[in-house]
Write an enzyme that holds these catalytic residues in place. Sequence first.
Site, PDB file in Angstrom:
ATOM      1  N   ASP A 285       0.835  -1.204   0.000  1.00 49.09           N
ATOM      2  CA  ASP A 285       0.000   0.000   0.000  1.00 49.09           C
ATOM      3  C   ASP A 285       0.867   1.251   0.000  1.00 49.09           C
ATOM      4  O   ASP A 285       1.485   1.599   1.001  1.00 49.09           O
ATOM      5  CB  ASP A 285      -0.904   0.003   1.238  1.00 49.09           C
ATOM      6  CG  ASP A 285      -1.850   1.210   1.224  1.00 49.09           C
ATOM      7  OD1 ASP A 285      -2.945   1.073   0.660  1.00 49.09           O
ATOM      8  OD2 ASP A 285      -1.471   2.279   1.736  1.00 49.09           O
TER       9      ASP A 285
ATOM     10  N   TYR B 232       3.484   9.630  -0.722  1.00 53.15           N
ATOM     11  CA  TYR B 232       4.550   9.057   0.115  1.00 53.15           C
ATOM     12  C   TYR B 232       5.928   9.204  -0.540  1.00 53.15           C
ATOM     13  O   TYR B 232       6.956   8.983   0.103  1.00 53.15           O
ATOM     14  CB  TYR B 232       4.312   7.569   0.412  1.00 53.15           C
ATOM     15  CG  TYR B 232       2.989   7.244   1.067  1.00 53.15           C
ATOM     16  CD1 TYR B 232       2.175   8.235   1.619  1.00 53.15           C
ATOM     17  CD2 TYR B 232       2.536   5.930   1.146  1.00 53.15           C
ATOM     18  CE1 TYR B 232       0.957   7.928   2.197  1.00 53.15           C
ATOM     19  CE2 TYR B 232       1.318   5.615   1.738  1.00 53.15           C
ATOM     20  CZ  TYR B 232       0.528   6.619   2.249  1.00 53.15           C
ATOM     21  OH  TYR B 232      -0.667   6.301   2.827  1.00 53.15           O
TER      22      TYR B 232
ATOM     23  N   LYS C 259      -2.438   5.906  -4.526  1.00 56.64           N
ATOM     24  CA  LYS C 259      -3.533   6.848  -4.259  1.00 56.64           C
ATOM     25  C   LYS C 259      -3.317   8.177  -4.969  1.00 56.64           C
ATOM     26  O   LYS C 259      -2.177   8.616  -5.155  1.00 56.64           O
ATOM     27  CB  LYS C 259      -3.641   7.101  -2.743  1.00 56.64           C
ATOM     28  CG  LYS C 259      -3.623   5.836  -1.917  1.00 56.64           C
ATOM     29  CD  LYS C 259      -3.837   6.067  -0.433  1.00 56.64           C
ATOM     30  CE  LYS C 259      -3.531   4.785   0.336  1.00 56.64           C
ATOM     31  NZ  LYS C 259      -2.135   4.657   0.755  1.00 56.64           N
TER      32      LYS C 259
ATOM     33  N   HIS D  72      -7.316   9.778  -2.252  1.00 57.84           N
ATOM     34  CA  HIS D  72      -6.689   9.777  -0.916  1.00 57.84           C
ATOM     35  C   HIS D  72      -7.533  10.494   0.136  1.00 57.84           C
ATOM     36  O   HIS D  72      -7.544  10.102   1.309  1.00 57.84           O
ATOM     37  CB  HIS D  72      -5.312  10.451  -1.038  1.00 57.84           C
ATOM     38  CG  HIS D  72      -4.308   9.969  -0.050  1.00 57.84           C
ATOM     39  ND1 HIS D  72      -2.979   9.817  -0.359  1.00 57.84           N
ATOM     40  CD2 HIS D  72      -4.412   9.588   1.248  1.00 57.84           C
ATOM     41  CE1 HIS D  72      -2.324   9.382   0.694  1.00 57.84           C
ATOM     42  NE2 HIS D  72      -3.178   9.234   1.685  1.00 57.84           N
TER      43      HIS D  72
HETATM   44  P1  NDP Z   1       0.798   1.803  11.790  1.00 57.20           P
HETATM   45  O1  NDP Z   1      -0.343   1.790  12.726  1.00 57.20           O
HETATM   46  O2  NDP Z   1       0.936   0.735  10.785  1.00 57.20           O
HETATM   47  O3  NDP Z   1       2.115   1.904  12.697  1.00 57.20           O
HETATM   48  C1  NDP Z   1       3.389   2.063  12.160  1.00 57.20           C
HETATM   49  C2  NDP Z   1       4.355   2.336  13.288  1.00 57.20           C
HETATM   50  O4  NDP Z   1       4.474   1.213  14.155  1.00 57.20           O
HETATM   51  C3  NDP Z   1       5.749   2.651  12.795  1.00 57.20           C
HETATM   52  O5  NDP Z   1       6.313   3.614  13.646  1.00 57.20           O
HETATM   53  C4  NDP Z   1       6.476   1.306  12.929  1.00 57.20           C
HETATM   54  O6  NDP Z   1       7.864   1.554  13.112  1.00 57.20           O
HETATM   55  C5  NDP Z   1       5.833   0.735  14.173  1.00 57.20           C
HETATM   56  N1  NDP Z   1       5.750  -0.734  14.170  1.00 57.20           N
HETATM   57  C6  NDP Z   1       5.374  -1.540  13.155  1.00 57.20           C
HETATM   58  N2  NDP Z   1       5.353  -2.823  13.521  1.00 57.20           N
HETATM   59  C7  NDP Z   1       5.744  -2.859  14.808  1.00 57.20           C
HETATM   60  C8  NDP Z   1       5.946  -3.908  15.737  1.00 57.20           C
HETATM   61  N3  NDP Z   1       5.699  -5.174  15.413  1.00 57.20           N
HETATM   62  N4  NDP Z   1       6.380  -3.583  16.991  1.00 57.20           N
HETATM   63  C9  NDP Z   1       6.614  -2.294  17.323  1.00 57.20           C
HETATM   64  N5  NDP Z   1       6.438  -1.261  16.496  1.00 57.20           N
HETATM   65  C10 NDP Z   1       6.003  -1.533  15.234  1.00 57.20           C
HETATM   66  O7  NDP Z   1       0.785   3.271  11.101  1.00 57.20           O
HETATM   67  P2  NDP Z   1       0.693   3.925   9.664  1.00 57.20           P
HETATM   68  O8  NDP Z   1       0.096   5.256   9.903  1.00 57.20           O
HETATM   69  O9  NDP Z   1       1.961   3.830   8.937  1.00 57.20           O
HETATM   70  O10 NDP Z   1      -0.427   3.073   8.889  1.00 57.20           O
HETATM   71  C11 NDP Z   1      -0.128   1.949   8.110  1.00 57.20           C
HETATM   72  C12 NDP Z   1      -0.282   2.224   6.626  1.00 57.20           C
HETATM   73  O11 NDP Z   1      -1.598   2.681   6.312  1.00 57.20           O
HETATM   74  C13 NDP Z   1       0.605   3.359   6.105  1.00 57.20           C
HETATM   75  O12 NDP Z   1       1.967   2.982   5.992  1.00 57.20           O
HETATM   76  C14 NDP Z   1      -0.069   3.667   4.805  1.00 57.20           C
HETATM   77  O13 NDP Z   1       0.247   2.699   3.825  1.00 57.20           O
HETATM   78  C15 NDP Z   1      -1.545   3.587   5.221  1.00 57.20           C
HETATM   79  N6  NDP Z   1      -2.073   4.900   5.647  1.00 57.20           N
HETATM   80  C16 NDP Z   1      -3.045   5.481   4.854  1.00 57.20           C
HETATM   81  C17 NDP Z   1      -3.558   6.717   5.163  1.00 57.20           C
HETATM   82  C18 NDP Z   1      -4.601   7.322   4.289  1.00 57.20           C
HETATM   83  O14 NDP Z   1      -4.933   8.493   4.473  1.00 57.20           O
HETATM   84  N7  NDP Z   1      -5.146   6.569   3.352  1.00 57.20           N
HETATM   85  C19 NDP Z   1      -3.108   7.484   6.349  1.00 57.20           C
HETATM   86  C20 NDP Z   1      -2.132   6.770   7.159  1.00 57.20           C
HETATM   87  C21 NDP Z   1      -1.669   5.524   6.799  1.00 57.20           C
HETATM   88  P3  NDP Z   1       9.022   0.851  12.166  1.00 57.20           P
HETATM   89  O15 NDP Z   1       8.664   1.168  10.740  1.00 57.20           O
HETATM   90  O16 NDP Z   1      10.262   1.512  12.657  1.00 57.20           O
HETATM   91  O17 NDP Z   1       8.950  -0.619  12.481  1.00 57.20           O
END
Ligand code: NDP
Length: 275
Positions: free
Chosen positions: A49, A54, A79, A112
């Site tokens: 995704d 991004y 998106k 988006h």
């Molecule tokens: P998430 O809820 O997926 O959380 C991501 C965070 O959690 C990062 O800081 C990551 O750090 C950390 N993390 C991931 N796995 C673990 C784990 N197993 N243990 C501890 N920490 C962890 O947040 P997002 O906001 O990134 O949402 C996910 C996806 O959704 C986005 O990447 C995007 O693709 C989509 N999205 C879409 C939006 C929209 O408007 N359509 C808005 C926001 C997100 P690290 O990378 O360092 O592991």
Amino acid sequence: MSLTLAARQRLNDGREVPRLGLGVYRAAPGGEARAAVRWALEAGYRHLDTASAYGNERDVGDGLRDSGLAREEVYVTTKLWNSDQGYEQALRACRQSLKELGLGYVDLYLIHWPIEELRRDSWRALVQLQKDGLCRSIGVSNFMAPHLEQLSQTSDVVPAVNQVEMHPFLAQRELRGHCAREGIAIEAYSPLVKGRRFDHPVVAAVARRCGRSPAQVLLRWALEQGVVAIPKSVRHERIQENAAVFDFELAEEDLRALDGLDADLHTAWNPTAIP
Ligand code: NDP
């Protein structure tokens, strides 16, 4: 236990989306995002995704090619960004995204954000792009029920997907009900609450009881709600950990405890005020 990493959800256009995907928001271009994609595909993910906003579509395409998997095996979403909304602009933006990705089509193209004055024209463009074969499925993101209702008054094409923030602290029950009635699949973004609630006492207690990490508990909750989840990580071991959620179930009491956490917590933007 029927759910597996290969599980897919059927969409209203007859296509299917894998229930777990890798999100790459804030995965840096120029290496980080590319490696994350490669690790995810090695770990068995088949769904990526991204978004033009991004800035890492090129890395996503490169990571996919690095994996050696055939294009049809991997589900790719991107998106349409706000500054590209409008009919002609959206047609151009989709082609630009495909160029960045180095792909001939995306599996899912989403608006988006529901820009008030432009979203209907953007949607007409997505309908055209789907007809032209550049997007297999089309959908929206951050659309609340009034936005969806308005869209349905101007177009016969129902979005296949609505991607919204969803986790136990923002359970989106009403919106999920609306989308279920309209045949729109929900994708949960920020399913890990961006890592900000891992130490919440209820999440931590359920994790202890299951012998799983808080991240795995939150993902399992999302999957058990019947939605698609797209957790983001750029760390190899976390990408694997987040995929290891298909060999346990949440007990009734744990589900109830997590269901009790709904608190309208938006970690990103909040589309409810958009007319
Ligand atoms: P998430 O809820 O997926 O959380 C991501 C965070 O959690 C990062 O800081 C990551 O750090 C950390 N993390 C991931 N796995 C673990 C784990 N197993 N243990 C501890 N920490 C962890 O947040 P997002 O906001 O990134 O949402 C996910 C996806 O959704 C986005 O990447 C995007 O693709 C989509 N999205 C879409 C939006 C929209 O408007 N359509 C808005 C926001 C997100 P690290 O990378 O360092 O592991």
